[in-house]
Design an enzyme around this catalytic site. Structure first.
Site, PDB file in Angstrom:
ATOM      1  CG  HIS A 244      -0.374   0.069   2.538  1.00  0.00           C
ATOM      2  ND1 HIS A 244      -0.052   1.255   3.172  1.00  0.00           N
ATOM      3  CD2 HIS A 244      -0.023  -0.911   3.405  1.00  0.00           C
ATOM      4  CE1 HIS A 244       0.465   0.991   4.363  1.00  0.00           C
ATOM      5  NE2 HIS A 244       0.499  -0.305   4.537  1.00  0.00           N
TER       6      HIS A 244
ATOM      7  CG  ASP B 119      -2.824   4.164   2.617  1.00  0.00           C
ATOM      8  OD1 ASP B 119      -2.348   3.069   2.234  1.00  0.00           O
ATOM      9  OD2 ASP B 119      -3.676   4.234   3.528  1.00  0.00           O
TER      10      ASP B 119
ATOM     11  CG  ASP C 221       3.105   0.506   7.635  1.00  0.00           C
ATOM     12  OD1 ASP C 221       2.673  -0.145   6.670  1.00  0.00           O
ATOM     13  OD2 ASP C 221       2.419   0.787   8.632  1.00  0.00           O
TER      14      ASP C 221
ATOM     15  CD  GLU D 202      -2.794  -1.271   5.960  1.00  0.00           C
ATOM     16  OE1 GLU D 202      -2.885  -2.173   6.806  1.00  0.00           O
ATOM     17  OE2 GLU D 202      -2.204  -0.184   6.174  1.00  0.00           O
ATOM     18  CD  GLU D 203      -0.951   2.676   7.476  1.00  0.00           C
ATOM     19  OE1 GLU D 203      -1.632   2.313   8.444  1.00  0.00           O
ATOM     20  OE2 GLU D 203       0.239   2.330   7.326  1.00  0.00           O
TER      21      GLU D 203
END
Length: 467
Positions: free
Chosen positions: A108, A110, A141, A172-173
């Site tokens: 991901h 984001d 991340d 995702e976050e």
């Protein structure tokens, strides 16, 4: 699918490993430059932040994938039945050669909000190297996961012997709210035999890990009410306890005196085969001296295979603006991690029942459900897992450790629902010092180079039917 045949490549395992290691080392400076460019884009998917940056991040990822030899590259969104449009995701494909599997590579783009700027040693969106680590929001991340996929594809080049679909999500976050809709909308395009989720961690610097279990997630808000309105603490204090005190008493019932979760009806999974040194955990987490660890049993069990409950938010009068009144209501947000094998609906019902049954002094307790995410337990012996163990062992020079993760990746359950026959591998770009989501997030550059090599080897082994 287009009938393509993979070029002939060396068959001697040692020669092939040496060749791919050399290629990875040669390509790594460019991979690092690409990671730094991605980190400079503040792609925070939280709605309170500028969302144009998330689109810019998606466009940058799409350009990287085109440069890695994937021709079918699109930036896509999905609109749900209730009219919500998801964040931009990138999907890139290269069809499989005849008879070869297709591998879906997930990451991901984001990131989390930067948080308190004063807690960062350097600008969170200006990548900075210190002591072999690259610091910046998203450096680990999960923009490192993005460039790990890009790097592996560059290393293999025209010798890529499997079909590849790269799926880089943009939300995702914030809990992947449109993930399931996206899968259903692009079901055929994302179909794969093996799915590699590059969004986890390794055991330590120098020792790789394969994530074989993830706890699930249940959260809720609990509100305690004692009065219809605030009253003078001098006039009524004594017979009337304030809502903050009663909420604190209620929250305290969630754990026993040893610190184990005291909610009846929750599942415990078997204890892991590996253990973590207490001093290492204390150092990794920044536990203050004199603070005892909570719970009983192995530390890895407490982290991975047993439930955990945390208060992650608290609504009550602020100290700076407090008055001499008895607070009529207070609320807390609870986050409960549930063990592999636990049904989230049953876990939520157990938590609700506990809170309602332990209402202190007859206070009114209202529980409002929040997010639910299913846990994950991977089969330990599949062709994909065997290929991953071999690839990781070759890349690091030491065998990978089967690890659990106390956090949750709820969308893995969505992947399994849509693709029940796919083999899912959860791999890591982080290490215990990465501080994902926190200030001074970083990725170890030497480990990232090994991750790129390991993924290239994994794809190569899958192409050759490694077992």
């Amino acid at each position: 699918m287009t009938d393509q045949r993979a070029p002939e490549t060396p068959t001697d395992p040692t020669a092939r490993l040496d060749e791919l290691r050399t290629r990875t080392a040669s390509a790594f400076a460019g991979i690092r430059t690409d990671l730094e460019a991605l980190v400079r884009i503040p792609s925070v998917s939280n709605a309170a932040f500028e969302q144009a940056h998330v689109r810019s991040s998606a466009d940058a990822v799409a350009d990287l994938l085109r440069g890695a030899g994937l021709d079918e590259v699109d930036v896509l969104t999905v609109t749900t039945a209730d009219g919500r449009t998801g964040a931009p995701a990138v999907v890139a494909r290269r069809p499989a050669p005849a008879g070869a599997p297709t591998v879906l590579l997930y990451a991901h783009h984001d990131v989390q909000p930067p948080g308190d700027a004063a807690a960062w040693q350097t600008d969170p969106f200006e990548p900075t190297e210190r002591d072999g680590r690259l610091f910046g929001r998203g450096a680990a991340d999960d923009k490192a996961g993005v460039v790990a996929h890009v790097g592996a594809l560059r290393v293999l080049g025209d010798e890529l012997g499997v079909g590849v679909t790269v799926f880089v999500e943009g939300e995702e976050e914030i809990g992947s709210p449109t993930f399931a809709d996206f899968l259903h909308a692009h079901r055929d395009r994302l179909a794969a035999d093996v799915i590699v989720v590059a969004d986890s961690t390794n055991w330590s610097v120098g020792v790789p890990g394969l994530t074989t279990s993830l706890r699930g997630l249940v959260d809720c808000t609990v509100e305690v009410e004692v009065l219809t309105h605030a009253v003078h603490s001098g006039m009524y204090g004594g017979p009337v306890l304030d809502a903050v005190t009663l909420l604190a008493r209620l929250v305290a019932t969630l754990h026993d005196d040893a610190g184990d979760v005291a909610v009846a009806g929750l599942v415990h999974a078997p204890d892991p085969a590996v253990e973590l040194d207490e001093e290492q955990l204390r150092a990794d987490a920044g536990v203050l001296g004199g603070v005892r660890l909570a719970g009983t049993g192995p530390i890895t069990a407490r982290l991975w295979t047993r439930p955990a409950i945390s208060v992650i938010g608290f609504d009550a009068p602020a100290v700076a603006t407090a008055s001499n009144t008895i607070t009529p209501r207070a609320a807390a947000k609870l986050s409960m991690r549930i063990a592999p094998g636990q049904d989230p609906v049953a876990a939520m019902a157990a938590l609700r029942a506990h809170l309602e049954e332990h209402a202190p002094f007859g206070a009114r307790v209202t529980v409002t459900d929040g997010e639910k995410g299913r846990p994950f337990l991977a089969p330990a012996d599949t062709p994909g897992m065997r290929a991953a163990r071999r690839a990781f062992g070759e890349a690091w020079g030491t065998e990978p450790v089967d690890i659990g993760v106390g956090g949750s990746i709820p969308f893995i359950a969505d992947l399994l629902e849509v693709y029940p026959d796919a083999q899912i591998l959860v791999t890591g770009v982080e290490d215990p010092d990465s501080r994902a989501h926190g200030a001074n997030e970083s990725v170890h550059l030497g480990e990232l180079e090994k991750v790129v090599l390991a993924e290239a080897l994994l794809l190569d082994h899958l192409a050759r039917g490694a077992s």
